[in-house]
Scaffold this motif. Structure first.
Motif, PDB file in Angstrom:
ATOM      1  N   TRP A  95     -48.631  65.305 -69.246  1.00 29.12           N
ATOM      2  CA  TRP A  95     -49.437  64.285 -68.568  1.00 29.12           C
ATOM      3  C   TRP A  95     -50.532  64.915 -67.710  1.00 29.12           C
ATOM      4  O   TRP A  95     -51.642  64.383 -67.612  1.00 29.12           O
ATOM      5  N   LEU A  96     -50.220  66.049 -67.070  1.00 28.18           N
ATOM      6  CA  LEU A  96     -51.231  66.716 -66.257  1.00 28.18           C
ATOM      7  C   LEU A  96     -52.430  67.140 -67.092  1.00 28.18           C
ATOM      8  O   LEU A  96     -53.580  66.858 -66.739  1.00 28.18           O
ATOM      9  N   LEU A  97     -52.182  67.805 -68.204  1.00 27.11           N
ATOM     10  CA  LEU A  97     -53.290  68.279 -69.028  1.00 27.11           C
ATOM     11  C   LEU A  97     -54.064  67.115 -69.633  1.00 27.11           C
ATOM     12  O   LEU A  97     -55.311  67.141 -69.682  1.00 27.11           O
ATOM     13  N   ALA A  98     -53.364  66.076 -70.079  1.00 25.70           N
ATOM     14  CA  ALA A  98     -54.050  64.924 -70.661  1.00 25.70           C
ATOM     15  C   ALA A  98     -54.961  64.252 -69.635  1.00 25.70           C
ATOM     16  O   ALA A  98     -56.116  63.908 -69.941  1.00 25.70           O
ATOM     17  N   SER A  99     -54.481  64.071 -68.413  1.00 27.02           N
ATOM     18  CA  SER A  99     -55.300  63.430 -67.381  1.00 27.02           C
ATOM     19  C   SER A  99     -56.473  64.316 -66.975  1.00 27.02           C
ATOM     20  O   SER A  99     -57.586  63.823 -66.720  1.00 27.02           O
ATOM     21  N   GLN A 100     -56.268  65.627 -66.927  1.00 23.01           N
ATOM     22  CA  GLN A 100     -57.359  66.534 -66.566  1.00 23.01           C
ATOM     23  C   GLN A 100     -58.451  66.553 -67.631  1.00 23.01           C
ATOM     24  O   GLN A 100     -59.645  66.584 -67.304  1.00 23.01           O
ATOM     25  N   LEU A 101     -58.054  66.528 -68.899  1.00 21.83           N
ATOM     26  CA  LEU A 101     -59.050  66.448 -69.973  1.00 21.83           C
ATOM     27  C   LEU A 101     -59.843  65.153 -69.882  1.00 21.83           C
ATOM     28  O   LEU A 101     -61.060  65.127 -70.129  1.00 21.83           O
ATOM     29  N   ALA A 102     -59.155  64.056 -69.516  1.00 17.53           N
ATOM     30  CA  ALA A 102     -59.853  62.772 -69.369  1.00 17.53           C
ATOM     31  C   ALA A 102     -60.820  62.809 -68.185  1.00 17.53           C
ATOM     32  O   ALA A 102     -61.919  62.228 -68.252  1.00 17.53           O
ATOM     33  N   VAL A 103     -60.440  63.491 -67.087  1.00 17.21           N
ATOM     34  CA  VAL A 103     -61.349  63.639 -65.947  1.00 17.21           C
ATOM     35  C   VAL A 103     -62.601  64.400 -66.372  1.00 17.21           C
ATOM     36  O   VAL A 103     -63.735  64.013 -66.035  1.00 17.21           O
ATOM     37  N   VAL A 104     -62.428  65.486 -67.114  1.00 13.25           N
ATOM     38  CA  VAL A 104     -63.572  66.270 -67.589  1.00 13.25           C
ATOM     39  C   VAL A 104     -64.492  65.412 -68.451  1.00 13.25           C
ATOM     40  O   VAL A 104     -65.724  65.434 -68.299  1.00 13.25           O
ATOM     41  N   ALA A 105     -63.905  64.630 -69.371  1.00 10.83           N
ATOM     42  CA  ALA A 105     -64.710  63.756 -70.230  1.00 10.83           C
ATOM     43  C   ALA A 105     -65.477  62.738 -69.394  1.00 10.83           C
ATOM     44  O   ALA A 105     -66.663  62.464 -69.651  1.00 10.83           O
TER      45      ALA A 105
END
Length: 470
Positions: A95-105
């Motif tokens: 969940w951490l990596l998925a949310s961080q990738l979404a923040v970057v996008a």
């Protein structure tokens, strides 16, 4: 030798900050704090410079309501498995990596959306950023709690807050500084300096992503008692013959993950729960409603990006940290409720300094004075408020109940803040700042009532066993 031996416990205590799992929280705190102002204060500065009217800026502050609603999907982050990521990284890191990738996008989308020509697209990407950032906060809280024993949670939280505050400085002062460096003129608007600034902020999210990849997944499973309770509820729902097994299991999970923590709070406090929720919902109302118009105010008063970055975004954050330290000491010395009252009073009163500042034009010493007093009082209020909220939670549901309280804290203030630009356009800055001070006065009554209610509960509470012996 006695002096040397006595120093060993202190060295051992300080050594906790060198442990890898504590150091990781510094970096994850940085990742958590970075997106916040990029969808709030820094964004409002960009919008105002692009010529967006204050009324629209006020309404766009509703993007931050994502942080006030995160309790609604927190149970999903807590229990739902993500395809591929959960299998490869685990529940928390997935969940951490998925949310961080979404923040970057989201940040990259904002970078290439000029508010002067593509405001709607910018809003969509700001919403994505805020939603992903709130999800990251949920996952980080769970990761922190599960990664260390209770005796190390203080150090974990301290490291997290240090990283968070550093990111706030970078996302505010740093973003403004980068935009200023690439801005050919302060008198004409260009979008590309802001594009560079937001792309740079997106790049800094790599700090959190690399940390996640090199971290260990906490070895924590769902408690057996929770699974047994869900099984009993599901059996009752399915045994009646009216619900299929899959739906019964889903409803049982929802009851355990969502309903039980809230029901526990209501049963513990009964009618006093309404008073407590009213206090939580309004305590920061003066600061939040005023804060949305702070950056547009700086632009309209003629302060440059460098001046705002230095005074408000760096010096102001430092004063907030100092205020929080003072608030923590005062709360220990005089009690949480007294400092809660003091913080509410100071937060409302310091808004009057901005009303005075609005009559001074470009006054840099006046800005330093107003920001110093405002952030110092905000730090004192925040320290007492966090201590108050922490005392309300049941340790059996601490994560969910704290998420509920922190969300309630933002909902009403953020909703009212959406009308702040409309109020400034109609009545002017001076009247607006005076009004934000006045709406904080009812909070003082709520604090007094909550303190009296707490004393009554303590008076009628049964004495602990050791007190009865005495």
């Amino acid at each position: 030798m006695a002096i040397e031996r006595s120093s060993h416990p202190w060295l051992a205590a300080l050594g906790v900050y060198l442990e890898p799992r504590v150091a990781r929280m510094l970096l994850l705190g940085f990742s958590s704090g970075l997106p916040l102002l990029l969808t709030l204060g820094t964004l409002s500065f960009w919008l105002r410079e692009a010529g967006v009217d204050r009324t629209t800026i006020g309404f766009l502050s509703w993007v931050a309501l994502a942080y006030g609603l995160k309790w609604a999907w927190a149970p999903l982050v807590d229990r739902l498995h993500l395809p591929w990521l959960t299998r490869r990284l685990g529940r928390r890191r997935g969940w951490l990596l998925a949310s961080q990738l979404a923040v970057v996008a989201g940040l990259m989308g904002m970078a290439f959306s000029d508010p002067a020509t593509h405001l709607e697209r910018l809003v969509v990407f700001a919403l994505l950023t805020a939603f992903a950032s709130a999800t990251q906060d949920i996952a980080i809280d769970a990761f922190r709690i599960e990664s260390a024993p209770p005796q190390q949670q203080g150090a974990m939280a301290a490291a997290y807050q240090a990283g968070y505050r550093l990111a706030v400085i970078l996302a505010s002062a740093g973003a403004l500084w980068i935009a200023a460096r690439f801005d050919a003129s302060e008198t004409t608007y260009e979008a590309w300096p802001w594009t560079i600034a937001y792309l740079a902020m997106a790049g800094f999210m790599a700090v959190g992503m690399v940390t996640v990849l090199f971290s260990a997944e906490p070895r924590v499973t769902v408690p057996r008692e929770t699974l047994e309770r869900e099984a009993r509820v599901s059996a009752r729902l399915h045994g009646s013959g009216r619900l299929p097994k899959g739906l019964a299991d889903l409803l049982a999970w929802g009851y355990s993950a969502v309903v039980s923590p809230f029901l526990d709070f209501l049963l513990r406090y009964r009618w006093q729960a309404l008073l407590i929720l009213a206090l939580i919902a309004t305590y920061r109302i003066s600061d939040v409603v005023m804060g949305v118009m702070a950056n547009p105010f700086y632009v309209d008063m003629g302060y440059t990006k460098d001046e705002v970055a230095a005074v408000s975004k760096v010096y102001g954050v430092i004063m907030t940290i100092v205020g929080a330290a003072i608030g923590g000491v005062l709360s220990l010395r005089f009690g949480v409720m007294r400092i809660l009252f003091l913080g509410a009073l100071l937060s409302a009163a310091t808004n009057l300094l901005f009303a005075w500042l609005s009559t001074q034009g470009h006054n840099l010493p006046g800005l330093v004075f107003a920001v110093s007093a405002d952030n110092l009082s905000a730090g004192i209020a925040s320290a007492a408020f966090v201590a108050y909220l922490s005392g309300l939670t049941n340790v059996a549901y601490s994560a969910t109940q704290y998420a509920l309280f922190s969300s309630v804290m933002l909902l009403l203030p953020k909703f009212l803040a959406g009308f702040s630009g409309l109020a400034v356009d109609r009545f002017g800055y001076e009247s607006f700042f005076v009004a934000t001070a006045l709406i904080g006065l009812p909070v003082l009554l709520l604090v007094w009532l909550a303190a009296r209610s707490e004393r009554q509960r303590a008076a009628f509470a049964p004495l602990p066993p050791q007190s009865k012996v005495r």
